[in-house]
Design a protein around this motif. Structure first.
Motif, PDB file in Angstrom:
ATOM      1  N   SER A   4       0.942  -1.282  -0.079  1.00 63.15           N
ATOM      2  CA  SER A   4       0.129  -0.064  -0.020  1.00 63.15           C
ATOM      3  C   SER A   4       0.823   1.290  -0.049  1.00 63.15           C
ATOM      4  O   SER A   4       0.180   2.291  -0.073  1.00 63.15           O
ATOM      5  N   PRO A   6       3.271   3.681  -1.856  1.00 60.43           N
ATOM      6  CA  PRO A   6       3.720   3.873  -3.150  1.00 60.43           C
ATOM      7  C   PRO A   6       5.455   3.896  -3.039  1.00 60.43           C
ATOM      8  O   PRO A   6       6.098   4.317  -1.920  1.00 60.43           O
ATOM      9  N   GLU A   7       6.027   3.730  -4.191  1.00 61.02           N
ATOM     10  CA  GLU A   7       7.734   3.679  -3.967  1.00 61.02           C
ATOM     11  C   GLU A   7       8.055   4.965  -3.752  1.00 61.02           C
ATOM     12  O   GLU A   7       9.332   4.936  -2.939  1.00 61.02           O
ATOM     13  N   GLU A   8       7.559   6.174  -4.067  1.00 60.35           N
ATOM     14  CA  GLU A   8       8.111   7.204  -3.473  1.00 60.35           C
ATOM     15  C   GLU A   8       8.371   7.247  -2.144  1.00 60.35           C
ATOM     16  O   GLU A   8       9.149   7.870  -1.414  1.00 60.35           O
TER      17      GLU A   8
END
Lengths: 581, 291
Positions: A4, A6-8
């Protein structure tokens, strides 16, 4: 749930992880974390340049900004590693020049660096900021000229302890007139005089300069002028201070030092005339690190200086300080964390100063924060070691060098096993240990039993049999580096503990009893190790297999046997064959 | 060869303590004895290394046995545990390279042929308190001190032998040559504090070589002194004073402040005016602009 985020977000979180251990742990969580982490790792530390190849590093970590690479084994410092053994940095630089255009920092230790490498560095990385060459060799001042001339944003140039072929002092003049970014300069290893006016101008135009370690060629009468231009200095290393004392030089120096309100660390002092030392009194109360290891000054003068340094945390000094001086140290410097005492005359048969084990005992009793010790002396006793262990269970590094090899307890003539045993037993956080004196297998039994956090162990002229080595390899769970010279350790312990070697960075054994046959066997059994036989007598298979090899260097690697071996190094291959380069 | 009594004698006490038998040395193939003694292990070499009379020899290629050499060095120490080490008559320390002779139970370990010999590194044997001679040979890499550190210390200890061209402390001698003169002179730049003084000193020194005209114009202010001198010189096309700086370039004397000049000057040359024509025009212009 991992998915859940995000990569950032993950990347942002990972950016707070600076320790390699933490980042490595994070990489193991799952594939996506591995991927995210590897793209955002900016700093890479390579403890052994032959453990991995530049290509492997670049493939895994494509966006690196800072690398630190170490080359030769530690015993190279004492001339035990023959010339041309290896540790060339050029392949690394050339690979990084292609793949890391934004590289900012290169820190190297015990590597061979050529002028070509330096030139390539200076031309390949537009944002290059930090170059640190510690105990390196192979380059000349011409290489430094390239760096000075081309690295427009250079912040640090640190050449500590490197061996530089000093063609002239002209390199410093290559820093362009509009170059102002210098923060740290350590040129203490260089011999030639640089142009003093160029140095003055450089210092004047670099307002962020915090660290300046001059070389010996800058005489004491010039220091005041430099200090006046850089009162913001935090670390300062003088040049030679041997000019005959003159009132004007002295008073200039006093004035200049008193302007340096931020000075925390002093070194240099080559051949210092004692009368100059009081010039520094005004800064002493702020000093936390003092390197007097080139100051051939007697104890009373040293004590005068040290007694003013109530905040001293780290002292490096010659044994001129003597027991009396160490006593004073222990009473004035309650914050002391690190002490190194070097021998002023290591090769004379008789002691030239009155420095004994007592000095160290006193410091261990008086300095509650002492955690790191390097001590050269001529006599030691079990009683003293036991006292030190009891006084200072918080020791982390303990390196003792009794100058005479195999010297026993001078009071009882017994081996020093129980003394060192006490050290490892009491000092549960001990990470680094160097032994000396007369030692039997017993001491290794103690070490194997107690030294669970020990990471680096250095042995010389110690032990009786393979049992000693076996105790260490089987008992020391945290061991990463083991270096041994002139000990009767041979095949059995090594082969029995072969698997251990894969959990360590490296093992060095010289003048021991490891046979060539055992080396071959080890190389066969352990494909993830490079088993290097270093032998200057010619190919090992021209001698019977039972003959001991001169030197053995075993290290784990994912890069396979190296291709740049000189003619006196053989890697034991998987199929038992001899592999030449 | 066994240890001889005179070697052990002064440390017999220690031998008793240390169980001499265990430490008895024998010759043999390296490792061979060891293999026999697997169960018990072995102590390699004599630990009675504090024999006062001991001498040492450390050699790479040479033989193991030491001959008595002068110097009271306590470092008789075996470096190679791998082989049975014979310490010979006196304590001896040899590099491992000498150790593996491959001959059983006989003689000396063959002298081997290492590519690189153990450097004996004789150090200031002058330090020897007994007044006995000779540099001491040492074990390679022992005590474990960085060579840089060693060199700096030894430089300090042997400062008397310092062969640096100029000492940092009290004088700054540079060579002065004059074209056509049969020999050179040396001057100490520190004894002058201006170009004027230097120039008059030089004139005195070289007056015998027809420099009369060079000198006789008296001293003017520091700033324009050199130019004017040179002007005079050039008028007569006689001599020009030049110096070699740190970078190896030949420069006209007088352009920079005196202090800087003494920093940079490595040698002086009194050049014939005709040769210095390349330098001259600049000076002439300078003088002109100042006048």
């Amino acid at each position: 749930m991992v998915y859940s985020f995000p990569e950032e977000v993950l990347e942002y979180v990972f950016a707070f992880l600076s320790s390699d251990k933490d980042r490595n742990a994070v990489s193991l969580v799952c594939k996506s974390w591995y991927e995210i982490e590897r793209w955002c790792r900016r700093r890479v530390f390579i403890g052994n340049c032959y453990a991995v190849s530049p290509q492997i590093m670049i493939r895994r970590f494509p966006e690196v900004r800072a690398v630190k690479i170490k080359g030769k084994p530690h015993f190279a410092d004492f001339n035990l590693v023959p010339e041309r053994w290896g540790a060339y940095v050029y392949p690394w630089i050339s690979a990084m020049a292609r793949s890391y255009p934004w590289l900012e920092e290169i820190k190297l230790k015990r590597m061979v660096v050529t002028d070509e490498s330096l030139e390539l560095i200076s031309k390949s990385f537009k944002n290059f900021k930090v170059l640190s060459l510690s105990s390196c060799e192979g380059f000349t001042t011409d290489g430094l000229s390239s760096i000075a001339a081309n690295c427009r944003n250079l912040r640090e140039l640190d050449l500590r302890e490197s061996e530089v072929e000093d063609l002239s002092g002209h390199w410093l003049s290559h820093f362009p007139d509009n170059f102002t970014s210098l923060v740290s300069l350590n040129m203490s290893c260089l011999g030639s005089e640089v142009s003093f006016s160029a140095l003055e101008r450089l210092i004047s135009r670099c307002p962020n300069l915090k660290t300046l370690w001059l070389n010996r060629a800058v005489p004491v009468e010039k220091l005041a002028s430099l200090l006046r231009r850089a009162p913001q200095l935090v670390e300062f290393g003088t040049g030679a201070c041997s000019t005959e004392i003159r009132t004007d030089i002295f008073s200039n120096l006093v004035e200049a030092f008193s302007g340096c309100k931020h000075l925390k660390s002093l070194s240099g002092f080559w051949d210092v005339v004692p009368a100059y030392l009081p010039a520094m009194y005004s800064v002493c109360s702020r000093i936390t690190k003092l390197n007097l290891s080139y100051a051939t000054v007697q104890s009373p003068d040293l004590v005068e200086l040290i007694s003013q340094c109530s905040n001293l945390k780290c002292l490096w000094v010659l044994d001129y300080i003597e027991d009396a001086g160490l006593k004073a140290l222990s009473s004035y410097c309650k914050d002391l964390q690190e002490l190194r005492v070097f021998p002023s005359d290591p090769y004379s048969a008789e002691p030239n100063v009155s420095l004994t084990e007592q000095g160290l005992v006193t410091v261990s009793a008086g300095c509650p924060k002492l955690q790191s010790v390097l001590y050269f002396c001529r006599q030691m006793s079990n009683a003293a070691l036991i006292a030190i262990a009891r006084n200072r269970p918080n020791l982390i590094r303990f390196r003792l060098c009794i100058i005479e090899p195999q010297a026993p307890d001078y009071l009882t003539l017994e081996p020093l096993d129980t003394g060192f045993g006490a050290i490892v037993e009491h000092c549960k956080e001990l990470r680094r240990l160097s032994l000396s004196g007369l030692l039997t297998d017993r001491v290794f039994e103690y070490i194997g039993t107690h030294a669970k956090k020990l990471e680096m162990l250095s042995l010389a002229f110690a032990g009786d049999s393979d049992l000693g080595l076996h105790h260490v390899l089987s008992g020391c769970e945290s061991l990463r580096k083991l270096e041994i010279r002139d000990c009767p350790f041979g095949d059995r312990a090594l082969l029995a503990n072969a698997a251990k070697l894969e959990t360590m960075r490296s093992l060095w054994m010289s003048s021991c009893s490891v046979s060539y046959g055992a080396c071959k066997l080890l190389g066969q059994k352990m494909p993830n190790l490079n088993v290097e036989v270093i032998d200057e007598r010619g190919p090992p298979d021209s001698r019977p297999e039972s003959i001991s090899v001169e030197k053995l260097y075993v290290y784990r690697t994912v890069a396979g046997p190296r291709a740049d071996k000189p003619d006196f190094v053989w890697t034991m291959d998987e199929d038992g064959a001899l592999r030449f380069s | 060869m066994e240890k001889t009594p005179d070697k052990i004698s002064s440390s017999s006490e220690k031998n008793e303590v240390l169980n001499l038998k265990e430490t008895e040395l024998r010759l043999g193939l390296p490792g061979s004895e060891f293999l026999d003694k697997k169960a018990t292990g072995f102590s390699l070499f004599g630990k009675d290394l504090k024999d006062e009379n001991n001498k040492n020899i450390f050699s790479g290629a040479k033989r193991v046995f030491s001959d008595a050499i002068d110097g009271s060095n306590k470092w008789g120490l075996c470096t190679n545990r791998g082989s049975e080490v014979d310490l010979g008559k006196n304590d001896v320390l040899f590099s491992p390279r000498g150790a593996n002779g491959g001959v059983k139970n006989t003689n000396i370990l063959q002298s081997s042929h290492p590519a690189k010999e153990v450097p004996p590194q004789p150090v200031e044997g002058k330090k020897d308190e007994n007044g006995s001679t000779a540099s001491k040979a040492q074990v390679v890499g022992w005590p474990p001190i960085r060579s840089l550190h060693k060199n700096r210390l030894t430089t300090n200890l042997s400062r008397n032998n310092d062969v640096k061209g100029k000492s940092e402390s009290s004088c700054l001698y540079v060579k002065v040559s004059m074209d056509g003169a049969p020999y050179l002179r040396k001057v100490d730049l520190k004894t002058y504090c201006s170009y004027a003084e230097l120039s008059s000193a030089l004139e005195k020194m070289f007056s015998c070589f027809t420099i009369g005209q060079y000198a006789s114009h008296g001293l003017r202010g520091k700033e324009d002194l050199n130019e004017c001198h040179l002007m005079d010189l050039l008028d007569r096309s006689e001599y020009v004073l030049t110096y070699e700086d740190k970078d190896g370039d030949w420069m006209l004397v007088g352009d920079v402040p005196w202090e800087m000049f003494t920093d940079m000057c490595k040698r002086l040359r009194i050049m014939k005016g005709s040769e210095a024509s390349g330098l001259a025009p600049r000076v002439i212009e300078k003088c002109k602009s100042q006048n």
